[in-house]
Design a protein around this motif. Structure first.
Motif, PDB file in Angstrom:
ATOM      1  N   ASP A  14       0.879  -1.122  -0.138  1.00 50.79           N
ATOM      2  CA  ASP A  14       0.001  -0.107  -0.018  1.00 50.79           C
ATOM      3  C   ASP A  14       0.954   1.293   0.164  1.00 50.79           C
ATOM      4  O   ASP A  14       0.440   2.340  -0.579  1.00 50.79           O
ATOM      5  N   CYS A  15       2.096   1.241   0.657  1.00 50.42           N
ATOM      6  CA  CYS A  15       2.866   2.315   0.512  1.00 50.42           C
ATOM      7  C   CYS A  15       3.230   2.758  -0.985  1.00 50.42           C
ATOM      8  O   CYS A  15       3.108   4.154  -1.119  1.00 50.42           O
ATOM      9  N   ALA A  16       3.366   1.954  -1.820  1.00 49.21           N
ATOM     10  CA  ALA A  16       3.528   2.039  -3.175  1.00 49.21           C
ATOM     11  C   ALA A  16       2.385   2.493  -3.953  1.00 49.21           C
ATOM     12  O   ALA A  16       2.285   3.416  -4.690  1.00 49.21           O
ATOM     13  N   VAL A  17       1.315   1.979  -3.565  1.00 44.50           N
ATOM     14  CA  VAL A  17      -0.100   2.045  -4.097  1.00 44.50           C
ATOM     15  C   VAL A  17      -0.571   3.603  -3.756  1.00 44.50           C
ATOM     16  O   VAL A  17      -1.210   4.287  -4.725  1.00 44.50           O
ATOM     17  N   ARG A  18      -0.573   3.863  -2.682  1.00 44.23           N
ATOM     18  CA  ARG A  18      -0.766   5.273  -2.244  1.00 44.23           C
ATOM     19  C   ARG A  18       0.157   6.568  -2.935  1.00 44.23           C
ATOM     20  O   ARG A  18      -0.180   7.540  -3.288  1.00 44.23           O
ATOM     21  N   LYS A  19       1.251   6.022  -3.790  1.00 41.60           N
ATOM     22  CA  LYS A  19       1.917   6.890  -4.450  1.00 41.60           C
ATOM     23  C   LYS A  19       1.755   6.616  -5.935  1.00 41.60           C
ATOM     24  O   LYS A  19       2.383   7.115  -6.804  1.00 41.60           O
ATOM     25  N   ILE A  26       3.037  -4.706  -9.449  1.00 48.58           N
ATOM     26  CA  ILE A  26       4.255  -4.579  -8.819  1.00 48.58           C
ATOM     27  C   ILE A  26       4.233  -6.301  -8.561  1.00 48.58           C
ATOM     28  O   ILE A  26       5.267  -6.869  -8.474  1.00 48.58           O
ATOM     29  N   LEU A  27       3.266  -6.959  -8.000  1.00 46.73           N
ATOM     30  CA  LEU A  27       3.375  -8.288  -7.587  1.00 46.73           C
ATOM     31  C   LEU A  27       3.853  -9.202  -8.908  1.00 46.73           C
ATOM     32  O   LEU A  27       4.395 -10.057  -8.641  1.00 46.73           O
ATOM     33  N   LEU A  28       3.102  -8.777  -9.967  1.00 45.74           N
ATOM     34  CA  LEU A  28       3.361  -9.616 -11.243  1.00 45.74           C
ATOM     35  C   LEU A  28       5.084  -9.485 -11.506  1.00 45.74           C
ATOM     36  O   LEU A  28       5.742 -10.487 -11.978  1.00 45.74           O
ATOM     37  N   SER A  29       5.439  -8.294 -11.599  1.00 45.47           N
ATOM     38  CA  SER A  29       6.766  -7.901 -11.956  1.00 45.47           C
ATOM     39  C   SER A  29       7.891  -8.677 -10.814  1.00 45.47           C
ATOM     40  O   SER A  29       8.872  -9.108 -11.118  1.00 45.47           O
ATOM     41  N   TYR A  52      11.768  -2.966  -3.602  1.00 44.13           N
ATOM     42  CA  TYR A  52      11.257  -2.645  -4.880  1.00 44.13           C
ATOM     43  C   TYR A  52      10.413  -1.094  -4.320  1.00 44.13           C
ATOM     44  O   TYR A  52      10.716  -0.237  -5.145  1.00 44.13           O
ATOM     45  N   VAL A  53      10.007  -1.117  -3.215  1.00 45.60           N
ATOM     46  CA  VAL A  53       9.494   0.039  -2.927  1.00 45.60           C
ATOM     47  C   VAL A  53      10.324   1.128  -2.302  1.00 45.60           C
ATOM     48  O   VAL A  53      10.292   2.408  -2.958  1.00 45.60           O
ATOM     49  N   TRP A  54      11.515   0.667  -1.771  1.00 45.37           N
ATOM     50  CA  TRP A  54      12.563   1.688  -1.490  1.00 45.37           C
ATOM     51  C   TRP A  54      12.989   2.333  -2.990  1.00 45.37           C
ATOM     52  O   TRP A  54      13.232   3.556  -3.179  1.00 45.37           O
ATOM     53  N   ALA A  55      13.471   1.399  -3.818  1.00 46.60           N
ATOM     54  CA  ALA A  55      13.948   1.953  -4.991  1.00 46.60           C
ATOM     55  C   ALA A  55      13.113   2.882  -6.011  1.00 46.60           C
ATOM     56  O   ALA A  55      13.429   3.769  -6.694  1.00 46.60           O
ATOM     57  N   ASN A  58      12.340   5.992  -4.232  1.00 45.39           N
ATOM     58  CA  ASN A  58      13.595   6.433  -3.982  1.00 45.39           C
ATOM     59  C   ASN A  58      13.441   6.950  -2.381  1.00 45.39           C
ATOM     60  O   ASN A  58      13.897   8.203  -2.302  1.00 45.39           O
ATOM     61  N   ASP A  59      12.854   6.236  -1.541  1.00 40.14           N
ATOM     62  CA  ASP A  59      12.430   6.878  -0.195  1.00 40.14           C
ATOM     63  C   ASP A  59      12.507   5.642   0.838  1.00 40.14           C
ATOM     64  O   ASP A  59      11.771   4.829   0.753  1.00 40.14           O
ATOM     65  N   GLU A  60      13.531   5.849   1.728  1.00 43.06           N
ATOM     66  CA  GLU A  60      13.779   4.955   2.660  1.00 43.06           C
ATOM     67  C   GLU A  60      12.466   4.864   3.625  1.00 43.06           C
ATOM     68  O   GLU A  60      12.709   3.789   4.704  1.00 43.06           O
ATOM     69  N   PHE A  61      11.865   6.047   3.547  1.00 42.80           N
ATOM     70  CA  PHE A  61      10.561   6.083   4.877  1.00 42.80           C
ATOM     71  C   PHE A  61       9.407   5.473   3.986  1.00 42.80           C
ATOM     72  O   PHE A  61       8.384   5.766   4.468  1.00 42.80           O
ATOM     73  N   LEU A  62       9.952   4.873   3.008  1.00 43.40           N
ATOM     74  CA  LEU A  62       8.618   4.157   2.339  1.00 43.40           C
ATOM     75  C   LEU A  62       7.262   5.026   2.079  1.00 43.40           C
ATOM     76  O   LEU A  62       6.084   4.642   2.014  1.00 43.40           O
ATOM     77  N   GLY A  63       7.222   6.300   1.666  1.00 39.80           N
ATOM     78  CA  GLY A  63       6.181   7.151   1.405  1.00 39.80           C
ATOM     79  C   GLY A  63       5.391   7.442   2.749  1.00 39.80           C
ATOM     80  O   GLY A  63       4.209   7.985   2.515  1.00 39.80           O
ATOM     81  N   CYS A  64       5.960   7.378   3.715  1.00 38.03           N
ATOM     82  CA  CYS A  64       5.141   7.267   4.914  1.00 38.03           C
ATOM     83  C   CYS A  64       5.500   8.599   5.891  1.00 38.03           C
ATOM     84  O   CYS A  64       5.084   8.581   7.069  1.00 38.03           O
ATOM     85  N   THR A  65       6.370   9.615   5.234  1.00 32.62           N
ATOM     86  CA  THR A  65       6.394  10.676   5.928  1.00 32.62           C
ATOM     87  C   THR A  65       6.146  11.881   5.034  1.00 32.62           C
ATOM     88  O   THR A  65       6.182  11.726   3.742  1.00 32.62           O
ATOM     89  N   LYS A  66       6.198  13.271   5.490  1.00 31.13           N
ATOM     90  CA  LYS A  66       5.776  14.268   4.659  1.00 31.13           C
ATOM     91  C   LYS A  66       6.898  14.388   3.281  1.00 31.13           C
ATOM     92  O   LYS A  66       6.603  14.943   2.428  1.00 31.13           O
ATOM     93  N   ASN A  67       8.220  14.266   3.862  1.00 30.19           N
ATOM     94  CA  ASN A  67       9.206  14.376   2.751  1.00 30.19           C
ATOM     95  C   ASN A  67      10.090  12.926   2.792  1.00 30.19           C
ATOM     96  O   ASN A  67      10.175  12.477   3.730  1.00 30.19           O
TER      97      ASN A  67
END
Length: 331
Positions: A14-19, A26-29, A52-55, A58-67
């Motif tokens: 969901d971290c990637a889906v929200r972005k 993603i699962l298929l790849s 995959y989500v990190w790469a 490009n966010d080690e916080f997985l899109g779960c912070t403001k920046n």
């Protein structure tokens, strides 16, 4: 292979889906198939998804912070703190590093008597609606700390600022201790004695750990405060430039036990003093070859070999190739 509750797998996805990413694609790849009633996934699948989500974010916080926090920050921090010897000093430096890098998450290490508390403040908790990253970040710091000293650091308490979640039973598996919710501060609590323990890892091990991350974070590393870990700490972090291996009797004396008792304890762990010394020489040799510009003669002297030829023979025994060939292969 360790298993991960499906809740955490879905939350990472969901971290990637929200972005804006398509979860099914993603699962298929990644070649991952999730069935409707599946309860757990392999740790290896969870690792691939997080990587995959990190790469892709490009966010080690997985899109779960403001920046976002660019990928590579944690490895940079880990290599920086490796200059310090005790876990306490390493944590202090790591905390200082992140408090300078980001305002989205601030940390503090508090030591009072026998209790140590690692505190976390997330300035925009609304960016992490299911508290996935909060739990993940606590896991990272607890298990990375345990890995550094090769000791399972037992937690006495973990405090969360959010209400008790539906997956609280899984949280208990991640943090085996007393849990408190709706608290003003998010924190991990443990005995302060662990802050004084030295790091027993080499830079080569650190590089491998970071390359495989978060694979090694899925299960808590270390098997308690093993005598092997204590001996590695004494030998690796000696102040001498040249590796000094004391006699077994003196080593036992340093550990406040008889040589016979220490020999018996090491046997139970499936090792011996000669085996530990051999492993340390191997690990340090690889460290020097890969991480420094030292030549073979210097490394031979540092590791206590009588001559470079003896070192070369030993290195071939450890790795199957000569030091020079190994060094060229890693360039």
């Amino acid at each position: 292979m360790a298993k991960v509750d499906i809740h955490y797998f879905h939350q990472a996805l969901d971290c990637a889906v929200r972005k804006g990413f398509d979860g099914d694609k993603i699962l298929l790849s990644l070649g991952i198939t999730i069935t409707p009633n599946q309860q757990r996934v392999d740790g290896e699948q969870m690792t691939r998804l997080v990587q995959y989500v990190w790469a892709n974010l490009n966010d080690e916080f997985l899109g779960c912070t403001k920046n976002p926090c660019k990928t590579g920050i944690f490895p940079f921090m880990a290599h920086h703190v490796f200059h310090y010897k005790s876990l306490g000093k390493m944590l202090e430096q790591g905390i200082l590093f992140y408090n300078l890098v980001t305002n989205d998450m601030q940390m503090k290490l508090v030591r009072g008597g026998d209790v140590a508390e690692l505190e976390f403040v997330f300035t925009h908790p609304e960016c992490d609606p299911k508290h996935f990253f909060l739990e993940f970040w606590l896991i990272i710091w607890h298990r990375f700390s345990s890995w550094l000293i090769d000791v399972k650091i037992p937690l006495s308490q973990v405090c969360f600022s959010h209400p008790k979640p539906k997956h609280s039973q899984e949280v208990k598996l991640l943090f085996s201790c007393r849990h408190s919710f709706n608290r003003p501060v998010v924190k991990l609590c443990f005995h302060a004695k662990y802050l004084d323990l030295p790091c027993v890892r080499t830079r080569k091990e650190l590089t491998r750990f970071l390359r495989n991350s978060p694979e090694d974070l899925i299960t808590i590393p270390g098997s308690g405060q093993s005598f092997k870990a204590k001996i590695r700490a004494i030998l690796i972090h000696d102040e001498n430039d040249i590796l000094y291996c004391p006699s077994f009797e003196r080593l036992a004396l340093n550990l406040n036990m008889s040589a016979q008792t220490l020999r018996r304890r090491l046997k139970v762990e499936g090792t011996s003093y000669p085996m530990i010394k051999d492993e340390i020489r191997r690990d340090l040799a690889i460290d020097y070859l890969v991480m420094s510009n030292r030549n073979i003669t210097d490394i031979s002297n540092i590791l206590g070999f009588s001559e470079p030829r003896s070192f070369t023979r030993a290195f071939k025994h450890w790795t199957g190739v000569s030091p020079s060939k190994y060094s060229r292969s890693k360039v």
